[in-house]
Design a protein around this motif. Structure first.
Motif, PDB file in Angstrom:
ATOM      1  N   PHE A  94      80.011  50.071  26.652  1.00 45.19           N
ATOM      2  CA  PHE A  94      80.396  49.705  25.080  1.00 45.19           C
ATOM      3  C   PHE A  94      79.093  48.915  24.521  1.00 45.19           C
ATOM      4  O   PHE A  94      78.510  49.526  23.405  1.00 45.19           O
ATOM      5  CB  PHE A  94      81.452  48.947  24.911  1.00 45.19           C
ATOM      6  N   LEU A  95      78.613  48.110  25.133  1.00 46.41           N
ATOM      7  CA  LEU A  95      77.215  47.098  24.752  1.00 46.41           C
ATOM      8  C   LEU A  95      76.175  48.375  24.499  1.00 46.41           C
ATOM      9  O   LEU A  95      75.293  48.191  23.536  1.00 46.41           O
ATOM     10  CB  LEU A  95      77.113  46.371  25.789  1.00 46.41           C
ATOM     11  N   GLN A  96      76.116  49.364  25.584  1.00 47.93           N
ATOM     12  CA  GLN A  96      75.015  50.217  25.389  1.00 47.93           C
ATOM     13  C   GLN A  96      75.130  51.146  24.498  1.00 47.93           C
ATOM     14  O   GLN A  96      74.186  51.280  23.556  1.00 47.93           O
ATOM     15  CB  GLN A  96      74.610  50.758  26.862  1.00 47.93           C
ATOM     16  N   LYS A  97      76.392  51.736  24.146  1.00 49.33           N
ATOM     17  CA  LYS A  97      76.588  52.583  23.119  1.00 49.33           C
ATOM     18  C   LYS A  97      76.355  52.171  21.702  1.00 49.33           C
ATOM     19  O   LYS A  97      75.963  52.710  21.017  1.00 49.33           O
ATOM     20  CB  LYS A  97      78.117  53.209  23.461  1.00 49.33           C
ATOM     21  N   TYR A  98      76.607  50.916  21.543  1.00 49.04           N
ATOM     22  CA  TYR A  98      76.462  50.402  20.170  1.00 49.04           C
ATOM     23  C   TYR A  98      75.577  49.052  20.196  1.00 49.04           C
ATOM     24  O   TYR A  98      75.256  48.299  19.125  1.00 49.04           O
ATOM     25  CB  TYR A  98      77.976  49.497  19.796  1.00 49.04           C
ATOM     26  N   ALA A  99      74.344  49.293  21.073  1.00 46.01           N
ATOM     27  CA  ALA A  99      73.388  48.354  21.165  1.00 46.01           C
ATOM     28  C   ALA A  99      72.475  48.106  19.832  1.00 46.01           C
ATOM     29  O   ALA A  99      71.929  47.280  19.445  1.00 46.01           O
ATOM     30  CB  ALA A  99      72.605  48.483  22.233  1.00 46.01           C
ATOM     31  N   ASP A 100      72.494  49.470  18.959  1.00 42.37           N
ATOM     32  CA  ASP A 100      71.629  49.811  17.958  1.00 42.37           C
ATOM     33  C   ASP A 100      72.381  49.493  16.561  1.00 42.37           C
ATOM     34  O   ASP A 100      71.680  49.488  15.671  1.00 42.37           O
ATOM     35  CB  ASP A 100      70.883  51.051  17.822  1.00 42.37           C
ATOM     36  N   VAL A 101      73.457  49.175  16.618  1.00 40.38           N
ATOM     37  CA  VAL A 101      74.200  48.835  15.518  1.00 40.38           C
ATOM     38  C   VAL A 101      73.816  47.848  14.763  1.00 40.38           C
ATOM     39  O   VAL A 101      73.697  46.513  15.230  1.00 40.38           O
ATOM     40  CB  VAL A 101      75.759  48.718  15.641  1.00 40.38           C
ATOM     41  N   GLN A 102      73.518  47.655  13.497  1.00 35.79           N
ATOM     42  CA  GLN A 102      73.155  46.681  12.588  1.00 35.79           C
ATOM     43  C   GLN A 102      74.364  45.641  12.583  1.00 35.79           C
ATOM     44  O   GLN A 102      75.157  46.173  11.603  1.00 35.79           O
ATOM     45  CB  GLN A 102      72.490  47.027  11.167  1.00 35.79           C
ATOM     46  N   VAL A 103      74.373  44.575  12.906  1.00 33.68           N
ATOM     47  CA  VAL A 103      75.687  43.612  12.659  1.00 33.68           C
ATOM     48  C   VAL A 103      75.672  43.179  11.179  1.00 33.68           C
ATOM     49  O   VAL A 103      74.789  42.463  11.029  1.00 33.68           O
ATOM     50  CB  VAL A 103      75.731  42.505  13.511  1.00 33.68           C
ATOM     51  N   ALA A 104      76.763  43.447  10.508  1.00 33.31           N
ATOM     52  CA  ALA A 104      77.067  42.881   9.112  1.00 33.31           C
ATOM     53  C   ALA A 104      76.981  41.412   8.995  1.00 33.31           C
ATOM     54  O   ALA A 104      77.235  40.643   9.960  1.00 33.31           O
ATOM     55  CB  ALA A 104      78.202  43.496   8.599  1.00 33.31           C
ATOM     56  N   SER A 105      76.655  40.837   7.791  1.00 30.46           N
ATOM     57  CA  SER A 105      76.507  39.497   7.695  1.00 30.46           C
ATOM     58  C   SER A 105      78.230  39.227   7.499  1.00 30.46           C
ATOM     59  O   SER A 105      78.904  39.758   6.991  1.00 30.46           O
ATOM     60  CB  SER A 105      75.908  39.173   6.347  1.00 30.46           C
ATOM     61  N   ASP A 172      85.185  49.130  14.264  1.00 30.61           N
ATOM     62  CA  ASP A 172      84.791  47.739  13.494  1.00 30.61           C
ATOM     63  C   ASP A 172      83.379  47.345  14.059  1.00 30.61           C
ATOM     64  O   ASP A 172      82.216  46.964  13.678  1.00 30.61           O
ATOM     65  CB  ASP A 172      85.552  46.663  13.531  1.00 30.61           C
ATOM     66  N   ILE A 173      83.413  47.719  15.743  1.00 27.59           N
ATOM     67  CA  ILE A 173      82.271  47.186  16.229  1.00 27.59           C
ATOM     68  C   ILE A 173      80.965  48.437  15.799  1.00 27.59           C
ATOM     69  O   ILE A 173      79.974  48.036  15.633  1.00 27.59           O
ATOM     70  CB  ILE A 173      82.031  47.611  17.968  1.00 27.59           C
ATOM     71  N   ALA A 174      81.464  49.765  15.838  1.00 29.80           N
ATOM     72  CA  ALA A 174      80.351  50.862  15.149  1.00 29.80           C
ATOM     73  C   ALA A 174      79.808  50.512  13.969  1.00 29.80           C
ATOM     74  O   ALA A 174      78.864  51.022  13.831  1.00 29.80           O
ATOM     75  CB  ALA A 174      81.254  52.102  15.516  1.00 29.80           C
ATOM     76  N   SER A 175      80.668  49.915  13.088  1.00 29.10           N
ATOM     77  CA  SER A 175      80.095  49.745  11.731  1.00 29.10           C
ATOM     78  C   SER A 175      79.562  48.495  11.392  1.00 29.10           C
ATOM     79  O   SER A 175      79.242  48.217  10.582  1.00 29.10           O
ATOM     80  CB  SER A 175      81.418  49.962  10.884  1.00 29.10           C
ATOM     81  N   GLY A 176      79.682  47.531  12.587  1.00 25.74           N
ATOM     82  CA  GLY A 176      79.143  46.145  12.383  1.00 25.74           C
ATOM     83  C   GLY A 176      79.959  45.123  11.817  1.00 25.74           C
ATOM     84  O   GLY A 176      79.423  44.090  11.736  1.00 25.74           O
TER      85      GLY A 176
END
Length: 202
Positions: A94-105, A172-176
């Motif tokens: 999961f960490l690798q799959k979503y590594a490039d997601v920009q985490v929202a403020s 939620d992780i995928a969308s940041g």
């Protein structure tokens, strides 16, 4: 097919494959190779859970030989470590799959990682399989069957709720909106340097 649908299908395939021999000594024949890494990991995870489920039954035999009980207890301990390792492998996926997601403020962290929720999902598949067996017994009382059917209905409801919760967490992780942090379990009792009993035996 979303993630939980795929996981549920894989878990039930693993459970069905195990019950062909219904033998805790049977060797895993993982039908998923590492080209589909998450399927490979999910099948292996559930196989470990399924074998351990049956070891937990065996060790509760009141007439079990104490030496055999100790052997199985140590087997269960090893299985618990393997189970934890598999959860961490799945979280790494999961960490690798979503590594490039920009985490929202203002993004929040969940109380458990996706893979620990998947761990509960795997155990739930086993509970449903075995409770359905009990509800379908022909050699049990009507009261037993009725009670087991009621429990099965609750487990099936839990399946729907947990599926939804896992899917929402992944979205939620995928969308940041949420972010992952994975803490290695750092179990101490298997480590010769951290367990004072083992340390004393060195």
């Amino acid at each position: 097919m979303n993630f939980t649908e795929k996981a549920w299908e894989i878990f039930n395939r693993s459970i069905a494959d195990y019950h062909v021999s219904n033998d805790v000594n049977a060797e895993i024949q993982n039908p998923y190779d590492e080209s589909d890494l998450i399927a490979h990991l999910l099948y292996k995870k559930n196989w470990i859970d399924t074998v351990q489920w049956h070891l937990e039954d065996i060790i509760r035999d009141p007439e079990i030989d104490p030496v055999e009980a100790l052997r199985i207890k140590r087997w269960i301990d090893q299985s618990n470590q393997e189970r934890t390792d598999m959860v961490e492998y799945i979280d790494s996926w999961f960490l690798q799959k979503y590594a490039d997601v920009q985490v929202a403020s203002g993004a929040k962290i969940n109380t458990e990682s996706p893979a620990w929720a998947v761990d509960r999902f795997s155990i739930l598949a086993l509970k449903i399989y075995h409770m359905r067996e009990e509800a379908n017994r022909t050699d049990a009382s009507s009261e037993h069957i009725s009670q087991c059917q009621t429990k099965l209905n609750t487990l099936l409801e839990q399946h729907q709720d947990l599926s939804t919760a896992i899917e929402e967490l992944i979205q939620d992780i995928a969308s940041g909106k949420k972010y992952m942090k994975v803490y290695k379990q750092m179990k101490m009792y298997n480590d010769e340097e951290l367990n004072p009993v083992l340390r004393g035996k060195k």
